[in-house]
Design a protein around this motif. Structure first.
Motif, PDB file in Angstrom:
ATOM      1  N   VAL A   1       0.676  -1.160  -0.126  1.00 51.53           N
ATOM      2  CA  VAL A   1      -0.018  -0.029   0.172  1.00 51.53           C
ATOM      3  C   VAL A   1       0.769   1.212   0.093  1.00 51.53           C
ATOM      4  CG1 VAL A   1      -0.329  -0.011   2.517  1.00 51.53           C
ATOM      5  CG2 VAL A   1      -1.875   1.071   1.149  1.00 51.53           C
ATOM      6  N   THR A   2       0.611   2.155  -0.798  1.00 55.60           N
ATOM      7  CA  THR A   2       1.299   3.384  -1.091  1.00 55.60           C
ATOM      8  C   THR A   2       0.510   4.626  -0.840  1.00 55.60           C
ATOM      9  OG1 THR A   2       3.053   2.692  -2.572  1.00 55.60           O
ATOM     10  CG2 THR A   2       2.652   4.706  -2.764  1.00 55.60           C
TER      11      THR A   2
ATOM     12  N   ILE B   1      -5.675  -1.169   4.174  1.00 53.86           N
ATOM     13  CA  ILE B   1      -4.245  -1.037   4.748  1.00 53.86           C
ATOM     14  C   ILE B   1      -3.867  -2.561   5.636  1.00 53.86           C
ATOM     15  CG2 ILE B   1      -3.106   0.090   6.674  1.00 53.86           C
ATOM     16  CD1 ILE B   1      -4.410   2.555   5.977  1.00 53.86           C
TER      17      ILE B   1
ATOM     18  N   ALA C   1      -2.088  -5.171   3.677  1.00 54.02           N
ATOM     19  CA  ALA C   1      -0.849  -4.981   3.178  1.00 54.02           C
ATOM     20  C   ALA C   1       0.342  -5.662   3.871  1.00 54.02           C
ATOM     21  CB  ALA C   1      -0.216  -3.458   2.964  1.00 54.02           C
TER      22      ALA C   1
ATOM     23  N   MET D   1       4.170  -0.871   3.588  1.00 52.29           N
ATOM     24  CA  MET D   1       3.596   0.580   3.502  1.00 52.29           C
ATOM     25  C   MET D   1       4.686   1.435   3.163  1.00 52.29           C
ATOM     26  SD  MET D   1       1.420   3.097   5.906  1.00 52.29           S
ATOM     27  CE  MET D   1      -0.142   2.668   5.378  1.00 52.29           C
TER      28      MET D   1
ATOM     29  N   ALA E   1      -1.667   1.115  10.074  1.00 51.82           N
ATOM     30  CA  ALA E   1      -0.734   0.427   9.642  1.00 51.82           C
ATOM     31  C   ALA E   1       0.131  -0.617  10.754  1.00 51.82           C
ATOM     32  CB  ALA E   1       0.267   1.090   8.649  1.00 51.82           C
TER      33      ALA E   1
ATOM     34  N   LEU F   1       1.698  -6.609   8.340  1.00 50.40           N
ATOM     35  CA  LEU F   1       2.402  -5.518   7.964  1.00 50.40           C
ATOM     36  C   LEU F   1       4.082  -5.851   8.486  1.00 50.40           C
ATOM     37  CD1 LEU F   1       1.913  -1.951   6.578  1.00 50.40           C
ATOM     38  CD2 LEU F   1       3.701  -2.334   8.228  1.00 50.40           C
TER      39      LEU F   1
ATOM     40  N   PHE G   1       7.834  -0.470   6.955  1.00 52.18           N
ATOM     41  CA  PHE G   1       7.157   0.613   6.851  1.00 52.18           C
ATOM     42  C   PHE G   1       8.193   1.776   6.509  1.00 52.18           C
ATOM     43  CE2 PHE G   1       5.660   4.520   9.403  1.00 52.18           C
ATOM     44  CZ  PHE G   1       4.607   4.820   8.421  1.00 52.18           C
TER      45      PHE G   1
END
Length: 383
Positions: free
Chosen positions: A143-144, A218, A221, A224, A259, A265, A268
């Motif tokens: 995810v961007t 989010i 993901a 990130m 996030a 995840l 980051f």
């Protein structure tokens, strides 16, 4: 692997300052005269100074220093921190070498189950962040958060890095989600490409209108990537391409908390900060430091096991008059978050049922007889 050989110590201009007894700084281990022991560590801060992939990159090499100064002065959260600051990652002789170094270090940290937080550097370095997953032999989702979609045909690396990720071979990208882009900065052809690839893209206005609905994206993901230019220039002027419109600082912090709370995840990055463009009090560095603080708070508030056969989840079966005839949902007793089941079919790439994050709104939609759009998109990706 000699991890220390890849890093320069945290500058003494930061570590020699006086910090309050309850400051963030006093509850982490940092790379100073000695390199920190990473045994039992959960989070590692990694400073980046590489800037050759970006134009107007004035002072970007100082970005990690300025962010640290603000972060170290923040108060410690409630959790028992197991955090190190490894210092600044050494740059290679070329941009490509720098990306390879980031990939190597990221891969090592992931194997040790240490979550890296990348601070500083230009946004194209998220290509190295992504490549660090290549040897894990699993599909990953990215995810961007960015005001633009960096998939230009003939641009500099900071304008093309997303395209490099999507086109990279071997391909191990399952899904790409782009949040908070601004329509007047994005070619409509790029949006068409995203739709053809069944990638999620949520423009800024829709992020604001349905803020809670971005949380499942989010939560799906593995990594990130956050470009500072996604935050409005009044809150974060410290980027060459800062925009008058964008996320507020509060919204950026909430995204980072989402996030951090995502159990899957594992890396980051916050990129694109340039002290040259910041105000006299380094407001942008303060925003980024607070974003990191909220991410860490989210990390230490992770609650769900993702073992859906356990007693931690309530299973709901919704009957429909169409195909599919049923959709199965799961609700966590601990966090109240929702997931839904995407059943296996003969044409899927995978040999097991897939369970994806969703929202209560998706469950309500199914109850009313409609198939949630999130379910349809997941089916299309799995063909």
């Amino acid at each position: 692997m000699n991890l220390k050989s890849f890093f320069e110590p945290v500058p003494e201009i930061i570590t020699n300052q006086k910090f309050a007894h309850n400051s963030f700084f006093n509850f982490i281990h940092f790379h100073g005269d000695t390199f920190p022991d990473i045994k039992g560590v959960q989070i590692a801060i990694v400073g980046l100074s590489e800037k050759r992939g970006m134009k107007h990159a004035d002072t970007i090499e100082r970005s990690a220093i300025e962010i640290r100064e603000k972060l170290y002065h923040l108060k410690k959260g409630e959790a028992l921190y197991k955090i190190v600051d490894l210092g600044d990652l050494l740059s290679g002789d070329t941009l490509e070498e720098s990306i390879e170094i980031l990939k190597t270090v990221g891969e090592f940290l992931l194997k040790k189950q240490i979550l890296p937080i990348y601070i500083g550097g230009s946004h194209d370095l998220d290509y190295g962040q992504y490549l660090s997953y290549q040897k894990l032999k699993k599909l990953v989702s990215l995810v961007t958060v960015d005001a633009k979609i960096d998939m230009e045909e003939d641009g500099l690396p900071y304008q093309t890095h997303t395209q490099n990720i999507i086109l990279h071979q071997p391909n191990f990208l399952f899904n790409y989600s782009h949040l908070a882009y601004q329509s007047f900065l994005v070619d409509k052809d790029l949006i068409n490409v995203m739709e053809k690839l069944y990638f999620d893209h949520i423009r800024l206005g829709n992020v604001r209108a349905n803020f809670k609905e971005i949380e499942p994206l989010i939560r799906n993901a593995d990594l990130m990537s956050f470009d500072v230019c996604a935050i409005q220039s009044s809150d974060a002027p410290g980027a060459a391409d800062a925009q008058p419109f964008g996320l507020t600082g509060e919204e950026a912090c909430q995204i980072c908390r989402f996030a951090g709370m995502n159990e899957k995840l594992s890396s980051f990055g916050i990129y694109g900060y340039q002290p040259y463009y910041d105000d006299s009090r380094n407001k942008t560095a303060s925003i980024i430091a607070t974003m990191i603080w909220y991410f860490i708070e989210g990390f230490y508030d992770r609650k769900d096991s993702l073992s859906f056969k356990s007693n931690d989840y309530i299973k709901y079966t919704v009957s429909l008059d169409t195909k599919p005839s049923i959709i199965i949902f799961y609700k966590s007793k601990r966090s109240d978050k929702w997931w839904m089941e995407i059943p296996q079919n003969d044409q899927e790439k995978f040999e097991r049922t897939t369970i994806i994050p969703c929202s209560y709104k998706d469950y309500q939609m199914a109850q009313s007889g409609e198939i949630p759009e999130r379910w349809i998109n997941a089916q299309l990706k799995l063909f």
